[in-house]
Structure formats: C-alpha cells, structure tokens
Design a protein around this motif. Structure first.
Motif, PDB file in Angstrom:
ATOM      1  N   UNK A 178       9.009   0.211  12.498  1.00  0.00           N
ATOM      2  CA  UNK A 178       9.904   1.309  12.112  1.00  0.00           C
ATOM      3  C   UNK A 178      10.202   1.267  10.620  1.00  0.00           C
ATOM      4  N   UNK A 179      10.355   0.072  10.058  1.00  0.00           N
ATOM      5  CA  UNK A 179      10.602  -0.039   8.625  1.00  0.00           C
ATOM      6  C   UNK A 179       9.455   0.500   7.804  1.00  0.00           C
ATOM      7  N   UNK A 180       8.223   0.167   8.202  1.00  0.00           N
ATOM      8  CA  UNK A 180       7.048   0.660   7.485  1.00  0.00           C
ATOM      9  C   UNK A 180       6.915   2.171   7.608  1.00  0.00           C
ATOM     10  N   UNK A 181       7.165   2.694   8.799  1.00  0.00           N
ATOM     11  CA  UNK A 181       7.044   4.145   8.993  1.00  0.00           C
ATOM     12  C   UNK A 181       8.113   4.870   8.191  1.00  0.00           C
ATOM     13  N   UNK A 182       9.348   4.353   8.189  1.00  0.00           N
ATOM     14  CA  UNK A 182      10.421   4.971   7.416  1.00  0.00           C
ATOM     15  C   UNK A 182      10.062   4.990   5.927  1.00  0.00           C
ATOM     16  N   UNK A 183       9.499   3.891   5.428  1.00  0.00           N
ATOM     17  CA  UNK A 183       9.077   3.839   4.023  1.00  0.00           C
ATOM     18  C   UNK A 183       7.984   4.861   3.748  1.00  0.00           C
ATOM     19  N   UNK A 191       0.825  -1.209   0.000  1.00  0.00           N
ATOM     20  CA  UNK A 191       0.000   0.000   0.000  1.00  0.00           C
ATOM     21  C   UNK A 191       0.860   1.261   0.000  1.00  0.00           C
ATOM     22  N   UNK A 192       1.953   1.242   0.756  1.00  0.00           N
ATOM     23  CA  UNK A 192       2.858   2.393   0.782  1.00  0.00           C
ATOM     24  C   UNK A 192       3.487   2.598  -0.595  1.00  0.00           C
ATOM     25  N   UNK A 193       3.862   1.517  -1.254  1.00  0.00           N
ATOM     26  CA  UNK A 193       4.453   1.620  -2.588  1.00  0.00           C
ATOM     27  C   UNK A 193       3.439   2.137  -3.606  1.00  0.00           C
ATOM     28  N   UNK A 194       2.182   1.731  -3.457  1.00  0.00           N
ATOM     29  CA  UNK A 194       1.139   2.249  -4.344  1.00  0.00           C
ATOM     30  C   UNK A 194       0.943   3.757  -4.131  1.00  0.00           C
TER      31      UNK A 194
END
Length: 494
Positions: free
Chosen positions: A106-111, A20-23
C-alpha cells in the motif's frame, strides 16, 4: 571474495521499488518546469520573498526558504524547483506513512499515485507553498504515528515542531491538529502521564506558531467574515449557496487523481463518472478492511476531518490548492482498498488499474500540452520589445502588489500603476476621467485588461479618451473555467 550477506542484499533490494517511483516522479515533476509563465500568485510569492522576512507573517517559512533559494538564481525553472524538491519529499513520506499503516504494498502504491497525480504535479511546479505544506503535513503525521507506537518525548517533539512549521507554511493545514488530538487522546485515554506530556509538546508547538498566528488573526478577520457569507446565510431571498454540493465533494476524488479539467464529450464525462464511482468503492473497501483497521482510521481522520471543517466554512475555501494537504491521506486509503481487491480478485484489480492509468494518463497529457497559467511573461516581453521613453503601464488586473511583482519579467523604465478601469460592466465616465487625469502627462499608455474586455469594449469604454494603436490577446485554458483571457492594449490620447 564476496562478503555481502543475504540480509544486506535484501536491505538494498527493498529500496529498489521506491527508488524507481522517485525517479519517475523526478522526471514528471521537472518536465516542462519553466515552459509556462508565472501566474499572478507565483509573482506575488517572488515579490513577497524580496521584502524583509519575519516570523510575524502569515506564511513565513516558505518565504524564508524562497528568499534563500533566490540567492542562487531567479529563472522560472529554478524558482519552481524549490517546490519540486518538497513534492518529491512528499512522495517519499507518503510511502513511509503508507507502509507504516497499511503495509509495504500500500505504501508503494500510494507513492506511485502521488507521483502520477497531475494536480499534485501542477502545484509542485508552482512558486507557492502548497507542496511544502503537504510535505510538512505528511512529516507531522508520520511523527505522530511514531508517537502513537512509542510515546517518547523525542517523537512528540518531532510532531510538535513539524506541525508548527506546517502551520507557519499553510494555515489551513492547522485543521490537522484536531484529528491529531482526537487520535492521540483516544489511544492513550487511560494513560494520564502520556497525555500530559503530549499536552506539553502541543503547547510548545502552539507557542512556536503564535507570532504567525497573531498576524493571521489580525489580518484576515475581514476575509473570514466574507468567507463565512454570514449575510448570504441569513437572507432567505439570497440565491447564493455558501457551501459546496455533495457532487463537488465527491468530485475531489477525480481532482486528486486525474486532474480537474472539463470533459470534452459525453462519453468522456460518463467515463469519469464511472471512474469516480470506482474510487469511492476503493475508498470504502480500504476502510472496512479488518487488518490494521485502526491505523487506516487514522488516515480517514486526517483526510476527512480537515476537509469537513473547511467544507463547513465556505465554498470559497473548498478549492484544490487549499485541500491539497489531505490528498495523500485519500491516496493511502485508495491504495489500501486496491491492495485488498488485489488479494481477493486479481483480475478485477488489474481492470481497475488499467482504468486508473487511462484516467491519469489523460490528465497528464492534458496538463503537459495545454497552457493553464496566465502569460505575464508574454505581456512583459511585448512591452520590453517596443516600449518608448515616457510610456506608462496600467494594470486592471490583480492587486496593488502586481505593480512591483511584474518586474520579475518587465525590465523597462515605464511606471506601472494599478487601476480598475477595465470592466465588462458599465464604467462610470466621471471616475474614468479622474483616473486618466491622474496619469497625465501621457504619451503612450499600455493597458492590461482581463476577461471579456475585448477591443470592441475598449472602443465603447475609452473611444472618446484613448486611441487604440495595437492590441494583443493572451489566452490560456484554465482547468477551473474554459478560458482565461488577458488583453494588452497600446494606446495614445485622442
């Protein structure tokens, strides 16, 4: 019969958030991609990619890729999409790196932070090497994390090759090698065999970089001498300060997250000052976290050691596009700090998230609604529309390379020259006469000037030499200065 196991369901479900973040990033990075004209540096990139490509160039990797990309199209949107691809890859790599050092959250938030960063979108929508350099920087750091956890030859080879490609894309990114070496040597300080293997692969990476490095050293001695401002430092009477101030250093936090545009009011200025303080708090809060603290220190090393090295050189290098490669490491530290706040006090974390979202949204709105780049497309379109046989074009802006770079937009028959004959300072009349005589015969002359060289200064400078027939003004709101004006004058001889 449904044979999907619980483990398989969980495997697919864990990829939903980053997908979803990549979209979201895809939509933001491609939005308005071809709306604004190419600016000078983008036109230079296109021009450089047309010539013979060799590893004996300062930044060969990007131009090799761009030359291949140009085989399939030359529209502004298509050419910029190459950088978008590497921008999206950076979003995925920051997620992978962040989750390895600070956990899944943290990885998702950074992305998400990188996906929403207006300044990263800005450079990911340029025909320049900055997003590729950032992508390769993240890839090399992720490879080193693998090597730190499992020091195999394959992980070290991945690191060496990725770093070599990075150095051949954006030479300033080579400052990441110092924290790489320090981190690895400290981790395996008691394992000599591991250090020797690492040194072997580091040497391989250096050899791969050597052709480009040789060209870099031989071609940039003059620039580095100027950047170091040696004379300015030894002359006590000089008022020029060669280094950025601490305020400018801290301000980079705002630049990386909310875009470096000037505040429009005192209230907005105070808001962003408070916002920057919150970011400093998150940064420090993430670093003092005990869990995984060693790995977060790796992020700090990658963020601050290269930045400090560039800081110590000159303010001329302390600009956003040269520092973009450290942005992801700063965002990972911010994400780690936010996760700690979330775990301790969720109401405070929600307030911080709302403030961050407001600041970032303001930056995105500003980025998508205000023209930031020079309108070379508009200038070329005017000339293309009303030019006549025998016309000549003089560019008093950019470098000599611009005489061929402008042909990306200009498709007419007029000869293009590069001459410094526009200036808000006093123009030497003798030199001006020589420059104009070199252009003879002149039927009509198109003159492109920059800055404050408006029609009144044109009359003052060229009034007895050239007759002004028409003029056009092209204005864009730069985020480093209030306005960046370009004037197009159509003239004839008096």
């Amino acid at each position: 019969m449904n044979t999907t196991t619980h483990k398989e369901k969980f495997y697919w479900q864990q990829w939903i958030p980053i997908t979803l973040i990549l979209l979201l990033a895809t939509g933001l990075y491609f939005y308005n991609l071809g709306t604004e004209s190419m600016w000078v540096d983008e036109l230079y990139s296109i021009n450089d990619a047309k010539v013979k490509i060799s590893l004996f160039r300062i930044r060969p990797i990007y131009y090799i890729l761009l030359k291949f990309w140009m085989l399939f199209g030359t529209s502004d949107s298509w050419l910029r999409s190459l950088s978008v691809v590497f921008g999206l890859a950076s979003v995925f790599l920051i997620y992978q790196l962040g989750r390895r050092v600070a956990g899944e959250g943290a990885g998702l938030i950074a992305a998400l932070l990188l996906a929403l960063s207006p300044i990263f979108i800005n450079f990911a929508q340029m025909v320049r090497m900055y997003s590729l350099g950032t992508c390769l920087a993240l890839g090399g750091s992720l490879a080193l994390v693998h090597a730190l956890e499992n020091p195999t030859n394959s992980s070290m080879a991945w690191w060496a090759c990725t770093r070599a490609l990075m150095n051949m894309t954006a030479p300033l990114n080579a400052t990441l090698l110092l924290p790489d070496i320090l981190i690895f040597c400290w981790k395996f300080r008691k394992q000599r065999d591991v250090l020797l293997r690492f040194g072997k692969w580091a040497l391989v990476g250096f050899v791969l970089w050597l052709p480009s490095l040789w060209t870099l050293v031989s071609n940039t001695i003059g620039f580095l001498t100027g950047a170091l401002n040696i004379t300015a430092k030894v002359e006590t009477s000089s008022s020029r300060h060669a280094f950025p101030s601490i305020t400018e250093v801290i301000r980079k936090l705002r630049h990386f997250t909310a875009f470096p545009f000037p505040s429009t009011s005192k209230a907005i200025s105070l808001f962003y000052q408070a916002y920057t303080i919150i970011l400093l708090f998150l940064l420090s809060f993430g670093l003092i976290k005990k869990h995984r603290s060693g790995k977060l220190l790796w992020m700090a090393a990658w963020a601050f050691i290269p930045a400090a090295m560039i800081f110590l050189v000159s303010q001329r290098l302390w600009i956003d596009r040269y520092l973009l490669f450290v942005c992801p490491y700063v965002l990972i530290l911010l994400a780690a700090g936010f996760m700690r706040v979330w775990n301790l006090q969720r109401i405070v974390a929600i307030v911080i998230a709302i403030i961050y979202l407001f600041a970032t949204t303001n930056g995105l709105v500003r980025f998508y609604t205000v023209q930031d780049r020079q309108d070379w497309r508009g200038i070329a379109q005017v000339i293309n529309t009303i030019e006549k046989p025998g016309d000549k074009i003089v560019l008093s802006i950019g470098s000599e390379k611009m005489t061929t770079a402008l042909t990306h937009y200009y498709n007419g028959t007029a000869s293009i020259y590069r001459k410094d004959i526009c200036s808000i300072l006093e123009v030497d009349k003798t030199d001006l006469e020589v420059e104009l005589s070199n252009l003879l015969p002149i039927e009509r002359l198109w003159l492109v000037c920059q800055g404050d060289f408006d029609p009144s200064l044109f009359e003052e400078t060229f009034g007895d030499k050239l007759k002004l027939e028409k003029h056009w003004e092209f204005t864009n709101e730069q985020f480093y200065r209030e306005k960046d004006l370009m004037y197009l004058f159509l003239t004839t001889l008096n």
